[in-house]
Design an enzyme around this catalytic site. Structure first.
Site, PDB file in Angstrom:
ATOM      1  NE  ARG A  40     -57.684  35.919 -48.844  1.00 15.82           N
ATOM      2  CZ  ARG A  40     -58.635  36.779 -48.446  1.00 15.82           C
ATOM      3  NH1 ARG A  40     -58.320  38.015 -48.127  1.00 15.82           N
ATOM      4  NH2 ARG A  40     -59.908  36.424 -48.386  1.00 15.82           N
TER       5      ARG A  40
ATOM      6  CB  CYS B 186     -58.764  31.734 -46.365  1.00 20.32           C
ATOM      7  SG  CYS B 186     -58.615  32.418 -48.047  1.00 20.32           S
ATOM      8  CG  ASN B 187     -60.236  26.102 -49.144  1.00 25.28           C
ATOM      9  OD1 ASN B 187     -59.895  24.960 -48.869  1.00 25.28           O
ATOM     10  ND2 ASN B 187     -61.420  26.586 -48.798  1.00 25.28           N
ATOM     11  CB  THR B 188     -57.520  31.541 -52.011  1.00 33.86           C
ATOM     12  OG1 THR B 188     -58.781  31.091 -52.503  1.00 33.86           O
ATOM     13  CG2 THR B 188     -56.706  32.098 -53.155  1.00 33.86           C
ATOM     14  CB  ALA B 189     -55.112  32.132 -47.128  1.00 34.52           C
TER      15      ALA B 189
ATOM     16  CB  THR C 204     -61.394  31.454 -55.388  1.00 34.39           C
ATOM     17  OG1 THR C 204     -60.084  30.983 -55.002  1.00 34.39           O
ATOM     18  CG2 THR C 204     -62.249  31.678 -54.153  1.00 34.39           C
TER      19      THR C 204
ATOM     20  CE  LYS D 285     -64.605  36.023 -50.091  1.00 33.45           C
ATOM     21  NZ  LYS D 285     -64.025  36.065 -48.736  1.00 33.45           N
TER      22      LYS D 285
ATOM     23  CB  CYS E 273     -64.368  28.850 -51.782  1.00 40.23           C
ATOM     24  SG  CYS E 273     -64.544  30.562 -51.198  1.00 40.23           S
TER      25      CYS E 273
END
Length: 235
Positions: free
Chosen positions: A49, A83-86, A126, A166, A197
């Site tokens: 992302r 997922c925060n960025t998603a 992120t 990760k 994140c």
């Protein structure tokens, strides 16, 4: 009528497992059948992302939409994404399904206001999440003061997330990097932290850190439990 949960996961797999564990642990239940029915599609092949937001990388929405279709077929009553960025892509996903989403960003920002009133929140996230302004906007809407990492701190955070959690690295590999961020931001005025994140709550746990912090994964789990008509343990 009680609803089931669909987890649009795989971003990353450990964060998906962490969310499911927290839903189970936080649901007020006296026996197995008191728990929520949960469907999980953990597709680790969803394109990155942050790369999509910052570098014009492969669009993750088609793969995320495929996961949505699978959750629809299972009979999910709502969708959550660990997922925060998603959440940058949430407006496009909402257009592709009739299933309601429970929003991690809003739940976590509201928790900051309630748990740390008047405190300056250090956003640990992120580059993609920060560049999209997801938490800056949400915290501003809640009237919560915040502080973002500087460039050196941001590089260290990305190391913790990507080369640390990760990558399955031992906590000793990223302890120094993580502490350099929290100590540096505390020195610049952060009074508590938003672990924005989904790999960062795992890092803090594995490092044994006792930070004054809000865990968006935990807040998402609580919000989903309530949305589905169940009770959060202790409430």
């Amino acid at each position: 009528m009680k609803k089931s949960i669909g987890i649009l996961g795989g971003m990353g797999p450990m964060a998906t497992a962490d969310l499911f564990q927290k839903i189970t642990a936080l649901t007020a239940a006296e026996r197995d059948r008191d728990h929520i029915r949960v469907y999980i599609d953990s597709n680790a092949s969803i394109p990155d992302r942050t790369a999509a937001i910052l570098e014009g990388g492969e669009d993750p929405v088609p793969a995320m939409t495929e996961s949505l279709r699978k959750l629809e077929l299972c009979g999910a009553g709502c969708v959550i994404m660990p997922c925060n960025t998603a959440h940058y892509f949430l407006p496009r996903l909402v257009e592709r399904t009739e299933l309601p989403f429970v929003n991690m960003i809003g739940a976590a920002a509201a928790a900051c206001r309630v748990r740390f009133p008047g405190k300056t929140v250090g956003i640990l996230a992120t580059m993609g999440t920060l560049a999209a302004g997801l938490y800056q906007n949400a915290l501003t809407a809640q009237g919560v003061p915040f502080l973002a990492p500087d460039e050196v701190e941001q590089d260290a955070l990305m190391e913790v997330i990507y080369q640390g959690v990760k990558a399955g690295a031992p906590p000793s590999r990223y302890r120094e990097a993580f502490l350099s961020v929290t100590e540096g931001m505390t020195g610049r005025g952060a009074e508590c932290f938003l672990l924005a994140c989904t790999e960062l709550p795992l890092a803090a746990r594995d490092l044994g850190l006792d930070l004054p912090a809000v865990d968006p994964t935990e807040e998402l789990a609580k919000a989903a439990i309530r949305f589905c008509g169940y009770q959060v343990k202790g409430e």
